[in-house]
Design an enzyme around this catalytic site. Sequence first.
Site, PDB file in Angstrom:
ATOM      1  N   HIS A   1      -1.302  -1.163  -4.097  1.00 37.25           N
ATOM      2  CA  HIS A   1      -2.624  -0.870  -3.443  1.00 37.25           C
ATOM      3  C   HIS A   1      -2.637   0.686  -3.243  1.00 37.25           C
ATOM      4  CE1 HIS A   1      -6.324  -1.792  -1.337  1.00 37.25           C
ATOM      5  NE2 HIS A   1      -5.816  -0.931  -0.252  1.00 37.25           N
TER       6      HIS A   1
ATOM      7  N   ASP B   1      -4.754   3.650  -1.867  1.00 36.76           N
ATOM      8  CA  ASP B   1      -6.035   4.092  -0.744  1.00 36.76           C
ATOM      9  C   ASP B   1      -6.208   5.685  -1.175  1.00 36.76           C
ATOM     10  OD1 ASP B   1      -6.032   1.640   0.736  1.00 36.76           O
ATOM     11  OD2 ASP B   1      -4.024   2.050   1.533  1.00 36.76           O
TER      12      ASP B   1
ATOM     13  N   SER C   1       0.833  -1.292  -0.084  1.00 37.41           N
ATOM     14  CA  SER C   1       0.000   0.026   0.035  1.00 37.41           C
ATOM     15  C   SER C   1       0.963   1.073  -0.024  1.00 37.41           C
ATOM     16  CB  SER C   1      -0.973  -0.013   1.227  1.00 37.41           C
ATOM     17  OG  SER C   1      -1.691   1.390   1.460  1.00 37.41           O
TER      18      SER C   1
ATOM     19  N   HIS D   1      -8.455   1.323  -4.230  1.00 38.50           N
ATOM     20  CA  HIS D   1      -9.242   1.084  -2.997  1.00 38.50           C
ATOM     21  C   HIS D   1      -9.983   2.385  -2.613  1.00 38.50           C
ATOM     22  CE1 HIS D   1      -9.755  -0.181   1.583  1.00 38.50           C
ATOM     23  NE2 HIS D   1     -11.015   0.202   1.119  1.00 38.50           N
TER      24      HIS D   1
ATOM     25  N   MET E   1     -12.355   4.849  -0.515  1.00 42.56           N
ATOM     26  CA  MET E   1     -12.842   4.820   0.791  1.00 42.56           C
ATOM     27  C   MET E   1     -13.388   6.484   0.539  1.00 42.56           C
ATOM     28  SD  MET E   1      -9.788   3.322   2.880  1.00 42.56           S
ATOM     29  CE  MET E   1      -8.765   3.579   1.674  1.00 42.56           C
TER      30      MET E   1
ATOM     31  N   GLY F   1      -2.992   3.912   8.157  1.00 43.75           N
ATOM     32  CA  GLY F   1      -2.282   2.726   8.051  1.00 43.75           C
ATOM     33  C   GLY F   1      -1.728   2.310   9.385  1.00 43.75           C
ATOM     34  N   GLY F   2      -0.854   1.418   9.505  1.00 42.05           N
ATOM     35  CA  GLY F   2      -0.388   1.182  10.957  1.00 42.05           C
ATOM     36  C   GLY F   2      -1.030   0.667  11.849  1.00 42.05           C
TER      37      GLY F   2
ATOM     38  N   ASP G   1      -7.052  -6.351   4.013  1.00 42.06           N
ATOM     39  CA  ASP G   1      -6.239  -5.245   4.001  1.00 42.06           C
ATOM     40  C   ASP G   1      -6.367  -4.626   5.437  1.00 42.06           C
ATOM     41  OD1 ASP G   1      -5.201  -2.561   3.275  1.00 42.06           O
ATOM     42  OD2 ASP G   1      -7.076  -1.931   2.456  1.00 42.06           O
TER      43      ASP G   1
ATOM     44  N   MET H   1      -8.684   8.404   0.296  1.00 44.41           N
ATOM     45  CA  MET H   1      -9.577   8.759   1.156  1.00 44.41           C
ATOM     46  C   MET H   1     -10.070  10.179   1.286  1.00 44.41           C
ATOM     47  SD  MET H   1      -7.159   7.180   4.156  1.00 44.41           S
ATOM     48  CE  MET H   1      -6.610   5.367   4.045  1.00 44.41           C
TER      49      MET H   1
ATOM     50  N   SER I   1       2.689  -0.579   6.003  1.00 43.48           N
ATOM     51  CA  SER I   1       3.607  -0.395   6.951  1.00 43.48           C
ATOM     52  C   SER I   1       4.706  -1.519   7.067  1.00 43.48           C
ATOM     53  CB  SER I   1       3.147  -0.405   8.338  1.00 43.48           C
ATOM     54  OG  SER I   1       2.177   0.459   8.420  1.00 43.48           O
TER      55      SER I   1
ATOM     56  N   MET J   1     -11.773  -5.940   4.941  1.00 46.40           N
ATOM     57  CA  MET J   1     -11.097  -4.983   5.837  1.00 46.40           C
ATOM     58  C   MET J   1     -10.503  -5.819   7.076  1.00 46.40           C
ATOM     59  SD  MET J   1     -10.269  -2.193   4.035  1.00 46.40           S
ATOM     60  CE  MET J   1      -9.165  -1.698   5.459  1.00 46.40           C
TER      61      MET J   1
HETATM   62  C1  DX5 Z   1      -6.260   1.408   5.567  1.00 48.39           C
HETATM   63  C2  DX5 Z   1      -6.076   1.221   4.278  1.00 48.39           C
HETATM   64  C3  DX5 Z   1      -5.102   0.229   4.288  1.00 48.39           C
HETATM   65  C4  DX5 Z   1      -3.575   0.673   4.778  1.00 48.39           C
HETATM   66  C5  DX5 Z   1      -2.873  -0.363   5.238  1.00 48.39           C
HETATM   67  O1  DX5 Z   1      -7.739   2.178   5.480  1.00 48.39           O
HETATM   68  O2  DX5 Z   1      -7.131   0.497   3.324  1.00 48.39           O
HETATM   69  O3  DX5 Z   1      -4.706  -0.246   2.781  1.00 48.39           O
HETATM   70  O4  DX5 Z   1      -2.820   1.240   3.850  1.00 48.39           O
HETATM   71  O5  DX5 Z   1      -1.589  -0.233   6.138  1.00 48.39           O
HETATM   72  P1  DX5 Z   1      -1.039  -1.325   7.092  1.00 48.39           P
HETATM   73  O6  DX5 Z   1      -0.602  -2.602   6.073  1.00 48.39           O
HETATM   74  O7  DX5 Z   1       0.034  -0.384   7.478  1.00 48.39           O
HETATM   75  O8  DX5 Z   1      -2.209  -1.738   7.840  1.00 48.39           O
HETATM   76 ZN    ZN Z   2      -6.751  -0.257   1.213  1.00 40.41          ZN
END
Ligand code: DX5
Ligand code: ZN
Length: 224
Positions: free
Chosen positions: A39, A41, A14, A72, A74, A152-153, A183, A43, A206, A145
């Site tokens: 991937h 993301d 990601s 993805h 969101m 992330g993280g 994810d 948002m 991460s 999810m």
């Molecule tokens: C969260 C995202 C994920 C995120 C995953 O809302 O959809 O794709 O980047 O990050 P890690 O692998 O750090 O959990």
């Molecule tokens: Zn994602």
Amino acid sequence: MKQWSNADRIVAPSVLAADFSRIAEECSRAITAGADWLHLDVMDGHFVENISFGPAMVEAIHATNDIFLDVHLMIERPDHYVPRFLEAGADLISVHAEPEAHHDIARTLEMIQRGGCQSGIALNPATSLEAVDPYLDQIDLLLVMTVVPGFGGQAFIPEVLPKVEKAAKIRDERSLSFHIEVDGGIDPETAPAATGAGANVLVAGSSTFKAPDIGEAIRAIRDA
Ligand code: DX5
Ligand code: ZN
């Protein structure tokens, strides 16, 4: 481009965890290290409490390499923005099923497919599989999810795994072929539980971009 099937174990770093000031080098670094997909993301600060990037970033990444781009969304009203992501070069676009996303799911999926793109539905940890049952025969990917989306993280939520198992079972019973993607919080320690439950696409932010050796991290997740 390679045709991916649900028999392939796919690692999708990601980009949210990459260094945005050097995004092209970061993508090349992941690809050279063995990433199968990237991937992305997106948002909007409404559907989730964070703002990341939009179609311009997808287009910039698409312009610098030809890896499969797994987008993805969101965002609220994804139907409104799908044309821009199609134009930007997405290979697969996933949209959320929760009512808060405010769209007609069937119509949005159809719009994605008519644009020559693969389509996916994403489910928050609290959203049941029943909510998307009518669309399962229409999608290329089900995104389960394993964290509450937005950042992330975060830590992997193992309670989501029965949903992955159930999706894999329904897929087999109905002879469907969609990928099952997990994810959130995926790393070499959590990946085996996800693949054991039936997931074949592993998103990892991460644990890849922030690892000391990204190649080793991708390999460890794929072989987990
Ligand atoms: C969260 C995202 C994920 C995120 C995953 O809302 O959809 O794709 O980047 O990050 P890690 O692998 O750090 O959990
Ligand atoms: Zn994602």
